[in-house]
Design a protein around this motif. Structure first.
Motif, PDB file in Angstrom:
ATOM      1  N   UNK A 260       4.797 -76.874 -33.376  1.00  0.00           N
ATOM      2  CA  UNK A 260       3.922 -77.139 -34.512  1.00  0.00           C
ATOM      3  C   UNK A 260       2.626 -77.802 -34.059  1.00  0.00           C
ATOM      4  N   UNK A 261       2.758 -78.725 -33.118  1.00  0.00           N
ATOM      5  CA  UNK A 261       1.561 -79.427 -32.640  1.00  0.00           C
ATOM      6  C   UNK A 261       0.578 -78.493 -31.936  1.00  0.00           C
ATOM      7  N   UNK A 262       1.075 -77.413 -31.339  1.00  0.00           N
ATOM      8  CA  UNK A 262       0.173 -76.484 -30.652  1.00  0.00           C
ATOM      9  C   UNK A 262      -0.895 -75.932 -31.590  1.00  0.00           C
ATOM     10  N   UNK A 263      -0.561 -75.815 -32.875  1.00  0.00           N
ATOM     11  CA  UNK A 263      -1.508 -75.235 -33.822  1.00  0.00           C
ATOM     12  C   UNK A 263      -2.725 -76.124 -34.041  1.00  0.00           C
ATOM     13  N   UNK A 264      -2.616 -77.399 -33.672  1.00  0.00           N
ATOM     14  CA  UNK A 264      -3.759 -78.292 -33.815  1.00  0.00           C
ATOM     15  C   UNK A 264      -4.897 -77.955 -32.878  1.00  0.00           C
ATOM     16  N   UNK A 265      -4.660 -77.104 -31.878  1.00  0.00           N
ATOM     17  CA  UNK A 265      -5.710 -76.724 -30.937  1.00  0.00           C
ATOM     18  C   UNK A 265      -6.582 -75.584 -31.448  1.00  0.00           C
ATOM     19  N   UNK A 266      -6.224 -74.999 -32.591  1.00  0.00           N
ATOM     20  CA  UNK A 266      -6.885 -73.761 -33.004  1.00  0.00           C
ATOM     21  C   UNK A 266      -7.543 -73.904 -34.374  1.00  0.00           C
ATOM     22  N   UNK A 267      -8.661 -73.191 -34.537  1.00  0.00           N
ATOM     23  CA  UNK A 267      -9.264 -73.072 -35.866  1.00  0.00           C
ATOM     24  C   UNK A 267      -9.190 -71.628 -36.347  1.00  0.00           C
ATOM     25  N   UNK A 268      -8.269 -70.892 -35.786  1.00  0.00           N
ATOM     26  CA  UNK A 268      -8.024 -69.493 -36.132  1.00  0.00           C
ATOM     27  C   UNK A 268      -6.609 -69.146 -35.662  1.00  0.00           C
ATOM     28  N   UNK A 269      -6.059 -67.979 -35.998  1.00  0.00           N
ATOM     29  CA  UNK A 269      -4.725 -67.636 -35.508  1.00  0.00           C
ATOM     30  C   UNK A 269      -4.666 -67.681 -33.983  1.00  0.00           C
ATOM     31  N   UNK A 270      -3.582 -68.207 -33.457  1.00  0.00           N
ATOM     32  CA  UNK A 270      -3.398 -68.319 -32.008  1.00  0.00           C
ATOM     33  C   UNK A 270      -2.738 -67.057 -31.478  1.00  0.00           C
ATOM     34  N   UNK A 271      -3.294 -66.498 -30.411  1.00  0.00           N
ATOM     35  CA  UNK A 271      -2.747 -65.277 -29.813  1.00  0.00           C
ATOM     36  C   UNK A 271      -1.615 -65.628 -28.851  1.00  0.00           C
ATOM     37  N   UNK A 272      -0.782 -64.645 -28.489  1.00  0.00           N
ATOM     38  CA  UNK A 272       0.263 -64.915 -27.492  1.00  0.00           C
ATOM     39  C   UNK A 272      -0.317 -65.423 -26.173  1.00  0.00           C
ATOM     40  N   UNK A 273      -1.508 -64.918 -25.791  1.00  0.00           N
ATOM     41  CA  UNK A 273      -2.139 -65.366 -24.548  1.00  0.00           C
ATOM     42  C   UNK A 273      -2.563 -66.828 -24.647  1.00  0.00           C
ATOM     43  N   UNK A 274      -3.115 -67.224 -25.813  1.00  0.00           N
ATOM     44  CA  UNK A 274      -3.456 -68.637 -26.026  1.00  0.00           C
ATOM     45  C   UNK A 274      -2.217 -69.508 -25.868  1.00  0.00           C
ATOM     46  N   UNK A 275      -1.150 -69.103 -26.538  1.00  0.00           N
ATOM     47  CA  UNK A 275       0.077 -69.907 -26.545  1.00  0.00           C
ATOM     48  C   UNK A 275       0.712 -69.959 -25.159  1.00  0.00           C
TER      49      UNK A 275
END
Length: 971
Positions: free
Chosen positions: A464-479
């Motif tokens: 859940x905390x990973x989503x705090x890094x994004x201002x748009x949908x996170x891609x598998x590569x981002x994750x």
């Protein structure tokens, strides 16, 4: 049957086959695709090709170096196609298949190519390629299968979607995925039904409410209803959400990607480098050509934050688009959602044209029903009804906030088997529903505590905390970058398994297996905490949830926060070619700038990503790629904002002194290009002062010269003169011959606008002497400097042409200035100078011819008309908004002289729009004065006097007094 002709080099046979495959999907709809492989063996192939060109309704040209070096194509096919395009209006569509210098081909560079960003098909992923070709097929279908004019009796009645009529086109893919349970909002749904049924009487609907109240859910529910009714007569349905760009007040989101996508989807032919406002207007004209339903969701990132300009759009393209839709009077509807009312629509807010709905929160009963639907009950007892008193009380307690209620219901189910009586386990004490986050943040914090403690679910919390890094949908590569080894302490610990067995202290933790990762995402999705798209692997969440974790991570885990952004920065900048093509290709680099700056890598990000890869350097011929080639001023400004601690006021630490001055000037340049002139003043002045402190006299002179020109555009004449004087001083110190000459003309022009004509004349004469000494082969001022001198020399002729004194001197002045301008134009063409230079020379010649005709009592002749036409076309092509009103005012006067009063009014209206959105007060004064003189408009004359006096616009005072005397006599 309508025919599509494919022109291609046989070296591109494979590309042709892929294009034909997509186009033949449409064969059952009555479209036929022709290429030269259909010529039978033994047939006379040349006449066959000529006949196919004569029969075709659309031609697709597969552009490559082989295509552009084929003698047969260039000598036989292209001329015939261009002739039919000019005379019969067939659509010719260049499709860029392989890299080549197609933009340097005169006949080709003027035609809008596909893809619209100019990115060639070679090098695209398979998905991107199929998407482009599919969109091309859809565009051609819309062109060829549209019903003939007049076949639909009324725009309010839906045309059949079969037969000869065009199919309904829809694209809802840009709205956020997923939606919580939807309850209530019957009144709002009815209001949207009524707005659509009004068939254009209501042109726009604004849904205004704080974050988390269910604006997007309401829009999606209504769209489901409309879709069920076969779209209720809509021929086009297009939706876009700006939430993906973030919603923090400090962010400077861009409209550029939306404009590019919408322009392509609506098949608008405009140059990618066109300024955003003109793109917005062109898009609006395409939208009103059909009965269209347009949804723009989450506009607040593009609005000014709280302050003097609160709610006003800082996106000129959207501003132009919505203003046009509000006044078009055509069937269709634009549905807008935002946290703040759009100040730009205030003019129509109390009229039927724009309906502003304050969405508010859910009623007590609807809120209670939502809690009930999410599983709230009384633990261990029989299920309770949706109107249970405990549920109603809970709904009131959080003020009916939809997101809070949805999260609360799921949280109670997770931690307390749904017992509504346990809601007070959440700390509501400091929650304020009126502030951003409010009660929702308290529930998210409760989840965070439960996962870390009693729930023993560290993997859920980490994911859940990973989503705090994004201002748009996170891609598998981002994750994958964030989940990679080694562990990011305090962030991804829960996504790793501890070492086991002997010597475990020497072993590294292992990532949790894919099955467990997927189970983690599934559980979070069931709790409505995120949305996982199983097809693409992307993760998304409500903006408030992303904002919560961004705030808590940056505050409580600063090292983990920076390391996460550092990883994303590296991943994104390495994910594309060094110089990706087109706006879509640049998006990972723009995102890399955001993450690099949040990682604290300001200098590296500025130099290696923004300067070298997005701008491609700052060279005269090939630099500033994003702005010059793509017109991506908004995207550039969004990237520049990342280097500021407080936008346009204070730069982030860690930047070199030279880099700071450069960034300030770049920010000012982008703001000015977007028409945000007043905002550009502060960074421009700060940058200039910084250069003075460094004794960088050359760049300091340039900075103050730009500042003077900006001040003049805003009507600040006295400061413009002062800044121009400083620019001359610093240019003299620099010893640069060109700057010493050019900046004297800036000072002379400012003095001319002030009404100090003799001082201005001396300044221009001194500059021209310096010009002749430095370039003996060009003894006259030329380009912008020559145009400004010409304005001064024509001042008496202009006044006389309006009916003022000194008609004889005016005629003589016209002849002298025309001779100078003709020489300058010849130099410009021989030297292949800028489009702006050539356009301004044409404008000077147009004015000379027009004034001479009027002073001789003649109807404006061919010279005045042709030079005016060339000037307007050149100014548009040059993309110089602050010069275009000059040309429009001259053409308005010309058209009035030709008894084309509608055309004159249209030119005045366009000039007014440009000047108003840029705050260009001198242009506004000129427009009011011109309108007063052409149409004897006394209200416009009073407005002109007020602006002239406010700005100290002494140049126009004699003409103003002439007009007042003439209109006074007319009374």
């Amino acid at each position: 049957m309508r025919q599509i002709f494919i022109s291609y080099s046989h070296q591109d046979e494979a590309w042709k086959n892929r294009v034909v495959k997509q186009l033949r999907v449409l064969s059952r709809a009555g479209l036929d695709v022709w290429d030269d492989r259909r010529i039978a063996a033994g047939d006379d192939w040349h006449p066959e090709i000529q006949q196919a060109i004569e029969r075709c309704d659309v031609a697709v040209l597969l552009i490559s170096a082989d295509f552009l070096t084929s003698s047969f194509i260039l000598d036989q096919e292209v001329p015939q196609l261009l002739q039919r395009r000019q005379k019969q209006g067939i659509r010719v569509i260049p499709l860029i298949v392989r890299p080549c210098e197609w933009r340097r081909i005169d006949w080709l560079k003027t035609i809008q190519a596909r893809p619209t960003d100019g990115k060639e098909l070679l090098g695209m992923t398979e998905y991107e390629l199929e998407s482009v070709l599919s969109k091309l097929a859809g565009e051609i279908a819309d062109l060829l299968l549209a019903p003939p004019p007049g076949t639909v009796s009324s725009p309010e009645v839906e045309a059949p979607s079969t037969g000869q009529n065009a199919p309904i086109r829809t694209d809802l893919t840009h709205l956020p995925a997923g939606a919580a349970h939807f309850l209530g909002r019957d009144n709002e749904l009815a209001a949207l039904d009524a707005a659509w049924a009004s068939a254009g009487n209501t042109a726009l609907v604004e849904l205004i409410a704080p974050g988390g109240t269910g604006k997007t859910a309401l829009v999606k529910r209504w769209l489901e209803h409309v879709k069920t009714d076969n779209w209720r007569g809509a021929r086009r349905v297009f939706a876009w959400s700006f939430y993906s760009q973030g919603s923090g007040d400090e962010r400077n989101a861009s409209e550029d990607v939306f404009l590019a996508e919408a322009i392509q989807w609506f098949c608008v032919s405009v140059a990618a480098s066109l300024n955003p406002a003109d793109k917005g207007r062109a898009l609006a004209e395409a939208i009103v050509a059909h009965r269209c339903l347009l949804v723009l969701d989450g506009l607040e990132p593009l609005q000014h934050p709280p302050g003097p300009l609160a709610g006003e759009l800082r996106a000129p393209g959207l501003k132009a688009l919505l203003t046009h839709l509000a006044t078009a009077g055509r069937p269709g509807l634009a549905l807008l959602t935002s946290r703040e009312a759009l100040k730009d629509l205030d003019e129509w807010a109390n009229s039927p044209t724009v309906q502003r709905i304050d969405l508010g929160n859910l009623s007590d009963s609807d809120g209670a029903a939502l809690l009930h639907a999410e599983g709230a009950n009384k633990a261990g007892s029989a299920p309770i009804a949706a109107d249970d008193a405990e549920l109603l009380h809970a709904s009131r307690q959080v003020k009916g906030h939809a997101l809070t209620l949805s999260l609360l219901g799921k949280y109670l189910g997770l931690a307390f088997t749904g017992d509504i009586r346990q809601r007070d386990q959440i700390d509501w004490a400091e929650a304020n529903a009126e502030t951003k986050g409010g009660h929702a943040f308290r529930v998210i914090a409760a989840y965070e505590r439960w996962f870390a403690g009693e729930g023993k679910a560290p993997e859920l919390l980490a994911a859940l905390r990973l989503l705090g890094f994004f201002d748009r949908p996170a891609t598998p590569e981002n994750l994958a970058a964030l989940r990679a080894v080694p562990v990011i302490k305090g962030l991804t610990d829960g996504l790793f398994l501890p070492p086991e067995g002997w010597f475990k202290c020497l072993k590294r933790p292992r990532p949790i297996p894919p099955a467990r990762w997927n189970a983690t995402l599934k559980r979070l999705q069931d709790l409505r905490l995120l949305e996982h798209d199983a097809d693409t692997g992307r993760l998304d969440a409500h903006p408030l949830l992303r904002e919560y974790f961004a705030a808590t991570l940056s505050k409580n885990q600063p090292k983990a926060w920076q390391e996460g952004h550092r990883r994303l920065y590296r991943q994104l900048k390495d994910s594309v070619p060094y110089h990706p093509e087109g706006l879509a290709g640049l998006q990972p680099l723009y995102q890399a700038v955001v993450h690099g700056c949040r990682a604290g890598l300001y200098q590296e990000t500025c130099a290696e990503v923004y300067h070298e890869r997005i701008l491609r350097g700052t060279g005269e011929s090939d630099g500033f790629y994003s702005a010059k080639k793509l017109g991506a001023f908004g995207a550039d400004l969004g990237a520049l904002a990342c280097f500021f601690a407080a936008p346009w006021q204070r730069l982030a630490p860690g930047l070199s002194v030279g880099g700071q001055a450069w960034l300030l000037n770049q920010a000012a340049f982008s703001l000015r290009a977007l028409g945000r002139l007043a905002e550009a003043l502060e960074p421009m002045r700060a940058g200039a002062e910084m250069l003075v402190a460094q004794a960088d006299w050359k760049n300091a002179a340039i900075g103050y010269n730009n500042l003077s020109q900006l001040q003049l555009s805003l009507g600040h004449i006295v400061p413009a003169v002062a800044d121009a004087e400083r620019s001359v001083d610093y240019a003299d110190r620099s010893g640069d011959a060109f700057l010493r000459m050019a900046f004297r003309t800036t000072l002379a022009d400012a003095r001319h606008q002030q009404g100090e004509r003799e001082a201005a004349r001396r300044g221009f004469a001194e500059a021209e002497t310096m010009q002749a000494e430095d370039q003996p082969e060009y003894p006259l001022l030329y380009s912008v400097q020559g145009f400004e001198y010409g304005e001064l020399l024509l001042a008496e002729a202009e006044r006389a042409a309006w009916g003022g004194p000194a008609a004889a001197e005016g005629r003589e002045g016209c002849a002298q200035v025309a001779q100078r301008a003709a020489q300058a134009l010849a130099w410009a063409k021989d030297g292949k100078l800028s489009l702006l230079t050539i356009a301004l020379d044409h404008l000077t010649l147009a004015r000379c011819a027009l004034y001479a005709d009027l002073l001789h009592g003649r109807t404006p002749g061919e010279d005045a008309q042709q030079h005016t036409k060339a000037a307007i076309a050149g100014l548009r092509q040059a993309g110089t908004q602050h010069h275009l009103p000059r040309g429009l005012l001259t053409r308005a006067w010309l058209r009035h002289g030709l008894n084309n009063t509608d055309g004159a009014q249209a030119d005045l209206a366009e000039a007014q729009r440009i000047a108003e959105r840029g705050g260009m007060k001198l242009h506004l004064a000129d427009i009011a004065l011109t309108r007063a003189r052409l149409f004897e408009d006394k209200a416009a004359l009073a407005k002109a006097r007020a602006l002239i006096e406010e700005c100290g616009y002494g140049r126009r005072l004699p003409e103003l007094e002439d007009a007042e005397q003439r209109l006074g006599r007319a009374r």
